[in-house]
Structures are given as structure tokens and as C-alpha cells.
Design a protein around this motif. Sequence first.
Motif, PDB file in Angstrom:
ATOM      1  N   ARG A  96      24.503  44.036 -68.248  1.00  0.00           N
ATOM      2  CA  ARG A  96      24.140  43.705 -69.622  1.00  0.00           C
ATOM      3  C   ARG A  96      24.684  42.336 -70.012  1.00  0.00           C
ATOM      4  O   ARG A  96      24.018  41.555 -70.695  1.00  0.00           O
ATOM      5  CB  ARG A  96      24.681  44.779 -70.570  1.00  0.00           C
ATOM      6  CG  ARG A  96      24.355  44.535 -72.035  1.00  0.00           C
ATOM      7  CD  ARG A  96      24.883  45.650 -72.905  1.00  0.00           C
ATOM      8  NE  ARG A  96      24.823  45.278 -74.313  1.00  0.00           N
ATOM      9  CZ  ARG A  96      25.786  45.508 -75.195  1.00  0.00           C
ATOM     10  NH1 ARG A  96      26.900  46.115 -74.809  1.00  0.00           N
ATOM     11  NH2 ARG A  96      25.652  45.131 -76.446  1.00  0.00           N
ATOM     12  N   GLU A  97      25.885  42.040 -69.567  1.00  0.00           N
ATOM     13  CA  GLU A  97      26.481  40.740 -69.873  1.00  0.00           C
ATOM     14  C   GLU A  97      25.668  39.611 -69.254  1.00  0.00           C
ATOM     15  O   GLU A  97      25.422  38.572 -69.891  1.00  0.00           O
ATOM     16  CB  GLU A  97      27.923  40.707 -69.367  1.00  0.00           C
ATOM     17  CG  GLU A  97      28.678  39.451 -69.760  1.00  0.00           C
ATOM     18  CD  GLU A  97      30.116  39.453 -69.266  1.00  0.00           C
ATOM     19  OE1 GLU A  97      30.846  38.513 -69.611  1.00  0.00           O
ATOM     20  OE2 GLU A  97      30.511  40.391 -68.530  1.00  0.00           O
ATOM     21  N   ASN A  98      25.226  39.787 -68.021  1.00  0.00           N
ATOM     22  CA  ASN A  98      24.409  38.768 -67.367  1.00  0.00           C
ATOM     23  C   ASN A  98      23.082  38.565 -68.092  1.00  0.00           C
ATOM     24  O   ASN A  98      22.622  37.438 -68.272  1.00  0.00           O
ATOM     25  CB  ASN A  98      24.156  39.154 -65.911  1.00  0.00           C
ATOM     26  CG  ASN A  98      25.256  38.672 -64.991  1.00  0.00           C
ATOM     27  OD1 ASN A  98      25.885  37.663 -65.236  1.00  0.00           O
ATOM     28  ND2 ASN A  98      25.498  39.411 -63.917  1.00  0.00           N
ATOM     29  N   MET A  99      22.458  39.654 -68.502  1.00  0.00           N
ATOM     30  CA  MET A  99      21.214  39.548 -69.259  1.00  0.00           C
ATOM     31  C   MET A  99      21.435  38.780 -70.559  1.00  0.00           C
ATOM     32  O   MET A  99      20.618  37.934 -70.943  1.00  0.00           O
ATOM     33  CB  MET A  99      20.668  40.941 -69.567  1.00  0.00           C
ATOM     34  CG  MET A  99      20.166  41.708 -68.382  1.00  0.00           C
ATOM     35  SD  MET A  99      19.548  43.347 -68.874  1.00  0.00           S
ATOM     36  CE  MET A  99      19.396  44.140 -67.275  1.00  0.00           C
ATOM     37  N   SER A 100      22.527  39.066 -71.238  1.00  0.00           N
ATOM     38  CA  SER A 100      22.835  38.405 -72.504  1.00  0.00           C
ATOM     39  C   SER A 100      23.031  36.911 -72.307  1.00  0.00           C
ATOM     40  O   SER A 100      22.609  36.095 -73.138  1.00  0.00           O
ATOM     41  CB  SER A 100      24.095  39.015 -73.131  1.00  0.00           C
ATOM     42  OG  SER A 100      23.923  40.384 -73.421  1.00  0.00           O
ATOM     43  N   ARG A 101      23.665  36.542 -71.215  1.00  0.00           N
ATOM     44  CA  ARG A 101      23.924  35.129 -70.945  1.00  0.00           C
ATOM     45  C   ARG A 101      22.656  34.372 -70.601  1.00  0.00           C
ATOM     46  O   ARG A 101      22.487  33.208 -70.948  1.00  0.00           O
ATOM     47  CB  ARG A 101      24.912  34.987 -69.783  1.00  0.00           C
ATOM     48  CG  ARG A 101      26.329  35.403 -70.118  1.00  0.00           C
ATOM     49  CD  ARG A 101      27.181  35.355 -68.879  1.00  0.00           C
ATOM     50  NE  ARG A 101      28.588  35.541 -69.181  1.00  0.00           N
ATOM     51  CZ  ARG A 101      29.543  35.564 -68.276  1.00  0.00           C
ATOM     52  NH1 ARG A 101      29.227  35.412 -67.002  1.00  0.00           N
ATOM     53  NH2 ARG A 101      30.803  35.733 -68.620  1.00  0.00           N
ATOM     54  N   GLN A 102      21.759  35.026 -69.900  1.00  0.00           N
ATOM     55  CA  GLN A 102      20.582  34.334 -69.393  1.00  0.00           C
ATOM     56  C   GLN A 102      19.510  34.113 -70.451  1.00  0.00           C
ATOM     57  O   GLN A 102      18.737  33.163 -70.360  1.00  0.00           O
ATOM     58  CB  GLN A 102      19.986  35.124 -68.222  1.00  0.00           C
ATOM     59  CG  GLN A 102      20.857  35.112 -66.979  1.00  0.00           C
ATOM     60  CD  GLN A 102      20.386  36.091 -65.925  1.00  0.00           C
ATOM     61  OE1 GLN A 102      19.341  36.704 -66.076  1.00  0.00           O
ATOM     62  NE2 GLN A 102      21.163  36.249 -64.869  1.00  0.00           N
ATOM     63  N   MET A 103      19.468  34.949 -71.470  1.00  0.00           N
ATOM     64  CA  MET A 103      18.368  34.868 -72.434  1.00  0.00           C
ATOM     65  C   MET A 103      18.264  33.504 -73.131  1.00  0.00           C
ATOM     66  O   MET A 103      17.199  32.881 -73.112  1.00  0.00           O
ATOM     67  CB  MET A 103      18.494  35.996 -73.466  1.00  0.00           C
ATOM     68  CG  MET A 103      18.151  37.364 -72.916  1.00  0.00           C
ATOM     69  SD  MET A 103      18.353  38.678 -74.136  1.00  0.00           S
ATOM     70  CE  MET A 103      17.020  38.290 -75.268  1.00  0.00           C
TER      71      MET A 103
END
Length: 276
Positions: free
Chosen positions: A161-168
Motif C-alpha cells: 500500500r505504501e508503494n502504491m501511495s508513493r507512485q500515484m
Amino acid sequence: MRTTGLLARLRKPLIAAACALVAACATVNTTAPGVVGVNRSQTMSDFVSPADVNKMAQQQYAQTLKAAQQKNDLNENPAQTQRVRAIAQRLIPETRAFRPDAVGWKWEINVITSNEVNAWCMPGGKIAVYTGLINKLQLTDDELAAVMGHEIAHALREHSRENMSRQMPAQVLLQVVGAVYGGGVQQLGGQAFQLLVGLPNSREMETEADRIGTELMARAGYDPQAAVNVWHKMQRANEGKEPAEILSTHPSSSSRIADLTVVAKQVEPLYEQARR
């Protein structure tokens, strides 16, 4: 002139969208620090909810199991499956030391027949262990617990979830460059983002998972020194194949061994207590 006009039309709405994504983020810490002291604050987007991520993981896990079952590669060896599940059942109760809610997750543990040296734990506790990991490295129960503890730690820390949040936000901004200047620059931008932001953070997450996983196994009564042993085995298996650390999403084996040697001593009292 056409490029300038396109830039004028696209830049403002896309940057505004990226800023909105950044603004809709909260700083959290998904786990207690534990004895190993993992206390890095994490930035999570409101647009990437834990429920949504867990739903995605559940769907993907079901598809993975179905594909393995169709090839007769799912839990092919009952004794091996039972061994993996028994280790998981000792590790799972210890997750409460980092986040009490994790004990109540809908955990699933399965073994997939594959030559790949791999294991993972999706968000929400969906675990898969590949037979290549067990067989090629000839893992003991303690060593297997180290690997599984590491993968469970990724789920506890919600690294997906953290990676998804960073990439958006970055992906939205890269669309500005790609739309105006073409796909080549967009690809270059993606590589730059990976080098400047993705890799260091990804290595940091791996270190967190190493440390939390080692504490989990110690609390469950598995020898934390086995975490060091795993990476000695991995280092020998990857000899001549491992990429330079600066271009890897994982710490080098030597870096891991050095860090885990310290962590293993740190959690030794937990292991001794669990054995009583």
C-alpha cells in the motif's frame, strides 16, 4: 507551437491532480516498533485504502492458486505443506507484538511447486512458499521461519500500500512529460524516479522486513541466527549473479548478513524466553 499549446492545456490539470493526490496523504506508522525498533513514519494515500488493497490481494491470490491447481502444482506434497503451515501457525500469533489486528486476518498458507526460489505474503496474510526455495536451499525449519517471517513483515508494514501511495503522484506528473514530449522521455523519467526514489525506499522496506521477521521468529521459538544462515546460503546460490546494490531493489547479501547478525543478538533473549 503545437507542443506549447498542448503543454498549456495539459500541464495545469495534471499537476493539479498530482497535488491533490499528495494532499490526500496521511503520515502513519502501521506497526509498533518492537524490540528491533522499526519506527519509520509511512505516507499513505487516502485513495489507496487498506480494504481496497486487501481485496485486490485476495483476488490475485485466488487467481494464483487456481493457476497452480490447474497444473497440479498446488500443495502437491502434503507433508511439505503441513510443515510450512505449522511454521506459519507459530509465527502468526506473534504478529500481535507489532499490530494486534493481524492475528485476526484471514490467513492462508499454501505451497506451490516451482523451481523458483521465492516466497511471499500478500496484504491481509495470503502466503505462498515455492518448493524451489525449500529444496534448492535445503532450508531447516528455523531458516524457513526466517524467510516466512520476513514476508509476513511486509504485510504487517503494508509495504504494498505504501508503494502504491508513493507512485500515484509521480505517475501523474510523468504523464505531463510523456504527453508533451513523447514516450521516450516518459520512460526516462520513470527510470530516474526509480533510481532517485524507488530504490532507496525499497531497500529500506527490505531491511524493515528483515528486522521484524527476525523478531517474529525469535518470539515463536525459532533460532534468530537462522536468519543470518539463510543469507549465507542465498549469497552462495547467487554467487556471480547478484547485481550491484546501487541498482538493486534489495540490499546486498553481505549488507543483510551484517545487519541481521546484529539483530539476531538483539532478539536472542526473546528466543530464549520462548524456549522455556
